[in-house]
Design a protein around this motif. Structure first.
Motif, PDB file in Angstrom:
ATOM      1  N   VAL A  91     -12.312  91.675 -62.624  1.00 54.92           N
ATOM      2  CA  VAL A  91     -12.844  90.471 -63.275  1.00 54.92           C
ATOM      3  C   VAL A  91     -14.096  89.999 -62.545  1.00 54.92           C
ATOM      4  O   VAL A  91     -15.109  89.684 -63.176  1.00 54.92           O
ATOM      5  CB  VAL A  91     -11.784  89.348 -63.323  1.00 54.92           C
ATOM      6  CG1 VAL A  91     -12.411  88.014 -63.716  1.00 54.92           C
ATOM      7  CG2 VAL A  91     -10.667  89.712 -64.287  1.00 54.92           C
ATOM      8  N   TRP A  92     -14.053  89.963 -61.219  1.00 56.60           N
ATOM      9  CA  TRP A  92     -15.219  89.520 -60.452  1.00 56.60           C
ATOM     10  C   TRP A  92     -16.406  90.426 -60.728  1.00 56.60           C
ATOM     11  O   TRP A  92     -17.529  89.953 -60.894  1.00 56.60           O
ATOM     12  CB  TRP A  92     -14.910  89.508 -58.965  1.00 56.60           C
ATOM     13  CG  TRP A  92     -14.024  88.378 -58.521  1.00 56.60           C
ATOM     14  CD1 TRP A  92     -13.621  87.306 -59.267  1.00 56.60           C
ATOM     15  CD2 TRP A  92     -13.439  88.211 -57.243  1.00 56.60           C
ATOM     16  NE1 TRP A  92     -12.815  86.482 -58.514  1.00 56.60           N
ATOM     17  CE2 TRP A  92     -12.685  87.016 -57.267  1.00 56.60           C
ATOM     18  CE3 TRP A  92     -13.462  88.950 -56.075  1.00 56.60           C
ATOM     19  CZ2 TRP A  92     -11.985  86.552 -56.156  1.00 56.60           C
ATOM     20  CZ3 TRP A  92     -12.756  88.486 -54.970  1.00 56.60           C
ATOM     21  CH2 TRP A  92     -12.029  87.291 -55.020  1.00 56.60           C
ATOM     22  N   ILE A  93     -16.182  91.726 -60.782  1.00 59.69           N
ATOM     23  CA  ILE A  93     -17.268  92.670 -61.031  1.00 59.69           C
ATOM     24  C   ILE A  93     -17.807  92.494 -62.453  1.00 59.69           C
ATOM     25  O   ILE A  93     -19.012  92.505 -62.674  1.00 59.69           O
ATOM     26  CB  ILE A  93     -16.801  94.119 -60.761  1.00 59.69           C
ATOM     27  CG1 ILE A  93     -16.577  94.302 -59.253  1.00 59.69           C
ATOM     28  CG2 ILE A  93     -17.808  95.124 -61.293  1.00 59.69           C
ATOM     29  CD1 ILE A  93     -15.912  95.595 -58.860  1.00 59.69           C
ATOM     30  N   GLU A  94     -16.901  92.286 -63.428  1.00 54.92           N
ATOM     31  CA  GLU A  94     -17.333  92.043 -64.811  1.00 54.92           C
ATOM     32  C   GLU A  94     -18.163  90.770 -64.920  1.00 54.92           C
ATOM     33  O   GLU A  94     -19.041  90.675 -65.771  1.00 54.92           O
ATOM     34  CB  GLU A  94     -16.125  91.961 -65.736  1.00 54.92           C
ATOM     35  CG  GLU A  94     -15.483  93.302 -66.017  1.00 54.92           C
ATOM     36  CD  GLU A  94     -14.212  93.197 -66.844  1.00 54.92           C
ATOM     37  OE1 GLU A  94     -13.937  92.107 -67.403  1.00 54.92           O
ATOM     38  OE2 GLU A  94     -13.495  94.196 -66.929  1.00 54.92           O
ATOM     39  N   GLU A  95     -17.884  89.788 -64.059  1.00 54.11           N
ATOM     40  CA  GLU A  95     -18.639  88.542 -64.059  1.00 54.11           C
ATOM     41  C   GLU A  95     -20.007  88.713 -63.405  1.00 54.11           C
ATOM     42  O   GLU A  95     -20.788  87.771 -63.326  1.00 54.11           O
ATOM     43  CB  GLU A  95     -17.861  87.446 -63.323  1.00 54.11           C
ATOM     44  CG  GLU A  95     -16.645  86.964 -64.066  1.00 54.11           C
ATOM     45  CD  GLU A  95     -15.851  85.930 -63.283  1.00 54.11           C
ATOM     46  OE1 GLU A  95     -16.109  85.737 -62.068  1.00 54.11           O
ATOM     47  OE2 GLU A  95     -14.966  85.306 -63.882  1.00 54.11           O
ATOM     48  N   GLY A  96     -20.293  89.917 -62.913  1.00 56.33           N
ATOM     49  CA  GLY A  96     -21.591  90.192 -62.329  1.00 56.33           C
ATOM     50  C   GLY A  96     -21.661  89.993 -60.828  1.00 56.33           C
ATOM     51  O   GLY A  96     -22.742  90.071 -60.245  1.00 56.33           O
ATOM     52  N   LYS A  97     -20.542  89.722 -60.194  1.00 54.81           N
ATOM     53  CA  LYS A  97     -20.531  89.545 -58.743  1.00 54.81           C
ATOM     54  C   LYS A  97     -20.641  90.912 -58.078  1.00 54.81           C
ATOM     55  O   LYS A  97     -20.052  91.881 -58.520  1.00 54.81           O
ATOM     56  CB  LYS A  97     -19.254  88.855 -58.304  1.00 54.81           C
ATOM     57  CG  LYS A  97     -18.997  87.551 -59.033  1.00 54.81           C
ATOM     58  CD  LYS A  97     -18.742  86.453 -58.082  1.00 54.81           C
ATOM     59  CE  LYS A  97     -18.400  85.160 -58.779  1.00 54.81           C
ATOM     60  NZ  LYS A  97     -19.529  84.437 -59.258  1.00 54.81           N
ATOM     61  N   GLU A  98     -21.419  90.993 -57.010  1.00 51.92           N
ATOM     62  CA  GLU A  98     -21.541  92.238 -56.248  1.00 51.92           C
ATOM     63  C   GLU A  98     -20.575  92.147 -55.074  1.00 51.92           C
ATOM     64  O   GLU A  98     -20.889  91.559 -54.041  1.00 51.92           O
ATOM     65  CB  GLU A  98     -22.969  92.432 -55.765  1.00 51.92           C
ATOM     66  CG  GLU A  98     -23.927  92.719 -56.896  1.00 51.92           C
ATOM     67  CD  GLU A  98     -25.302  93.083 -56.389  1.00 51.92           C
ATOM     68  OE1 GLU A  98     -25.395  93.808 -55.387  1.00 51.92           O
ATOM     69  OE2 GLU A  98     -26.261  92.610 -57.003  1.00 51.92           O
ATOM     70  N   ILE A  99     -19.411  92.716 -55.248  1.00 50.63           N
ATOM     71  CA  ILE A  99     -18.334  92.599 -54.271  1.00 50.63           C
ATOM     72  C   ILE A  99     -18.380  93.762 -53.282  1.00 50.63           C
ATOM     73  O   ILE A  99     -18.533  94.917 -53.669  1.00 50.63           O
ATOM     74  CB  ILE A  99     -16.962  92.584 -54.995  1.00 50.63           C
ATOM     75  CG1 ILE A  99     -16.887  91.445 -56.021  1.00 50.63           C
ATOM     76  CG2 ILE A  99     -15.818  92.492 -53.992  1.00 50.63           C
ATOM     77  CD1 ILE A  99     -17.017  90.059 -55.445  1.00 50.63           C
ATOM     78  N   ASP A 100     -18.211  93.447 -52.008  1.00 50.68           N
ATOM     79  CA  ASP A 100     -18.077  94.462 -50.972  1.00 50.68           C
ATOM     80  C   ASP A 100     -16.619  94.928 -51.025  1.00 50.68           C
ATOM     81  O   ASP A 100     -15.727  94.287 -50.480  1.00 50.68           O
ATOM     82  CB  ASP A 100     -18.410  93.858 -49.608  1.00 50.68           C
ATOM     83  CG  ASP A 100     -18.329  94.860 -48.472  1.00 50.68           C
ATOM     84  OD1 ASP A 100     -17.628  95.883 -48.626  1.00 50.68           O
ATOM     85  OD2 ASP A 100     -18.951  94.609 -47.435  1.00 50.68           O
ATOM     86  N   GLU A 101     -16.393  96.035 -51.720  1.00 54.87           N
ATOM     87  CA  GLU A 101     -15.023  96.481 -51.961  1.00 54.87           C
ATOM     88  C   GLU A 101     -14.292  96.854 -50.682  1.00 54.87           C
ATOM     89  O   GLU A 101     -13.089  96.641 -50.580  1.00 54.87           O
ATOM     90  CB  GLU A 101     -15.007  97.639 -52.957  1.00 54.87           C
ATOM     91  CG  GLU A 101     -15.412  97.185 -54.348  1.00 54.87           C
ATOM     92  CD  GLU A 101     -15.208  98.248 -55.402  1.00 54.87           C
ATOM     93  OE1 GLU A 101     -14.181  98.959 -55.345  1.00 54.87           O
ATOM     94  OE2 GLU A 101     -16.079  98.373 -56.268  1.00 54.87           O
TER      95      GLU A 101
END
Length: 68
Positions: free
Chosen positions: A34-44
């Motif tokens: 969801v965070w990635i779909e919202e456009g957030k660049e997450i450090d996985e």
């Protein structure tokens, strides 16, 4: 979730035993998606390190975002 299924299938093929998918990790994968779909660049890597130690949500979402 695909990553977990692939890992589970690989373990089953190697050992003959089908492990269960951890409910917590599956839930956290959904949140990450969801965070990635919202456009957030997450450090996985940072995200999953927190999940592995069961410290989910001990930090705000900004903590998990990649530095720009």
């Amino acid at each position: 979730m695909k990553k977990f299924k692939e890992k589970r299938n690989r373990i089953e093929k190697e050992t003959g035993i089908r492990p269960q998918i951890d409910d917590t990790k599956m839930f956290m994968q959904k949140i990450l998606s969801v965070w990635i779909e919202e456009g957030k660049e997450i450090d996985e890597e940072k995200f999953w390190q927190e999940v592995d130690y069961n410290r989910q949500f001990s930090h705000p979402i900004d903590y998990y975002e990649k530095s720009r």
